[in-house]
Design a protein around this motif. Structure first.
Motif, PDB file in Angstrom:
ATOM      1  N   SER A   1      -6.968   3.188   1.936  1.00 30.04           N
ATOM      2  CA  SER A   1      -6.183   3.913   0.941  1.00 30.04           C
ATOM      3  C   SER A   1      -7.020   4.216  -0.293  1.00 30.04           C
ATOM      4  O   SER A   1      -7.837   3.402  -0.713  1.00 30.04           O
TER       5      SER A   1
ATOM      6  N   SER B   1      -3.478   7.585   2.424  1.00 31.14           N
ATOM      7  CA  SER B   1      -3.634   6.377   3.239  1.00 31.14           C
ATOM      8  C   SER B   1      -3.816   6.763   4.701  1.00 31.14           C
ATOM      9  O   SER B   1      -3.045   7.577   5.225  1.00 31.14           O
TER      10      SER B   1
ATOM     11  N   THR C   1       0.815  -1.211   0.000  1.00 28.68           N
ATOM     12  CA  THR C   1       0.000   0.000   0.000  1.00 28.68           C
ATOM     13  C   THR C   1       0.850   1.263   0.000  1.00 28.68           C
ATOM     14  O   THR C   1       0.531   2.227  -0.712  1.00 28.68           O
TER      15      THR C   1
END
Length: 347
Positions: free
Chosen positions: A46, A55, A26
């Motif tokens: 996110s 995020s 991520t």
């Protein structure tokens, strides 16, 4: 579209490994080490707005490390802004240590090692954008990494309000609007960096003349390099491609057209020289950075009105005082300069 990942349904013995994988995919590759002894809990949401990734991370106490080995495989340098929502953090980068409290902003770069220590459960929001989209010199960014920025006043307060509203604007936005929102973030972040690094109000653009001169000198020294491009020029001067284009906003040309014009000038001079032995047109073109003789001939004719061979004949038969008419070079096909992501064929 928002992506939410959580350790909630993961078996206790697999939570740490799962969280490491989530953070790596991520955000950026990093090593996560929990501080507590019990089962680890974490959640991350996110989403994207244009080229900006947002995020929100909530997790138990942990240590996060971004090491040289984890940086090496990365394909793109990112600049990140962290907003501490709750809890505290200790951040280290470039030999500087910062204690970050609730409401503080922190700017850092993913292309250099750093660590985050979270001594207790925390929540933070991370905004990541490609380095090339931020129009400030590397030296200015490095001045503020590892220093918490207050959001109680100045540009920090403005940026904090903007960042607070951004997540609600994500999802379902037309691409043009999303890109403009990301640009607004980049511009405001650049303004914050200038405020923090130049408290005397000195505009970095006042030094732009000297920097522009260095860029022009670099171009002249490297005209023969076929890989000379906005990206290589910006990299050699520690700036983003976007900032490089900004340097040329007050000029009568662009980076790409300057490179093309200077190459043509050198080619035209060499082709006009008299001598018992003369290099071929293809050799001259190659010497000055044109990898395709056919492309060189088309570009030369567009600029001077005659082919390279005709230019040579005109100058070698009519004497040194003859000057052939010169047209303005044909426009270079470029993508929008604010994107900072192009490689025109004519350079």
């Amino acid at each position: 579209m928002s992506v939410v990942l959580s350790t909630e349904s993961v078996p206790d013995q697999e939570k740490v490994a799962y969280w490491n994988e989530v953070m790596n995919k991520t955000l950026v590759p990093m090593s996560v080490t929990p501080r507590g002894t019990g089962p680890f809990a974490g959640r991350i949401a996110s989403h994207r707005i244009g080229y900006l990734q947002i995020s929100t991370v909530e997790a138990d106490a942990k240590r996060v490390s971004r090491t040289p080995a984890l940086i090496a495989p990365s394909s793109e340098a990112l600049v990140a802004v962290g907003v501490q929502v709750s809890g505290t953090a200790i951040f280290t980068q470039d030999g500087r240590r910062a204690e970050v409290g609730e409401g503080d902003l922190l700017v850092y770069e993913t292309g250099r090692p750093y660590t985050f220590d979270y001594p207790e459960r925390f929540a933070t929001r991370v905004f990541q954008l490609p380095r090339r989209n931020l129009s400030v010199p590397d030296s200015d960014i490095r001045q503020i990494t590892g220093s918490p920025i207050s959001t109680s006043g100045g540009v920090g307060a403005m940026l904090f309000l903007f960042l607070s509203a951004l997540p609600s604007l994500a999802g379902g936005r037309p691409p043009l609007l999303a890109h403009r929102l990301a640009d607004n973030f980049a511009d405001l972040l650049g303004t914050l960096i200038i405020e923090q690094t130049r408290p005397d109000g000195t505009d970095p653009d006042t030094a732009g003349g000297a920097l522009l001169s260095r860029v022009r000198e670099h171009i002249d020294r490297n005209l023969g390099d076929p890989d000379l491009s906005p990206e290589s020029i910006a990299r050699a001067h520690g700036m983003s491609v976007r900032y490089l284009h900004r340097l040329f906003e007050g000029e009568e040309t662009t980076v790409c057209r300057l490179v093309q014009r200077r190459r043509l000038e050198e080619c035209s001079r060499e082709l006009a020289r008299r001598g018992r032995t003369a290099p071929t047109v293809a050799a001259v073109a190659h010497r000055w950075g044109f990898s395709s003789p056919a492309h060189f001939s088309r570009t030369f004719r567009a600029a001077y009105g005659v082919s390279p061979r005709e230019w040579r004949a005109l100058h070698t038969t009519r004497g040194p005082g003859f000057t052939a008419p010169v047209r303005q070079p044909a426009p270079v096909a470029e993508r929008p300069e604010h994107s900072g992501d192009f490689r025109p064929e004519s350079v």
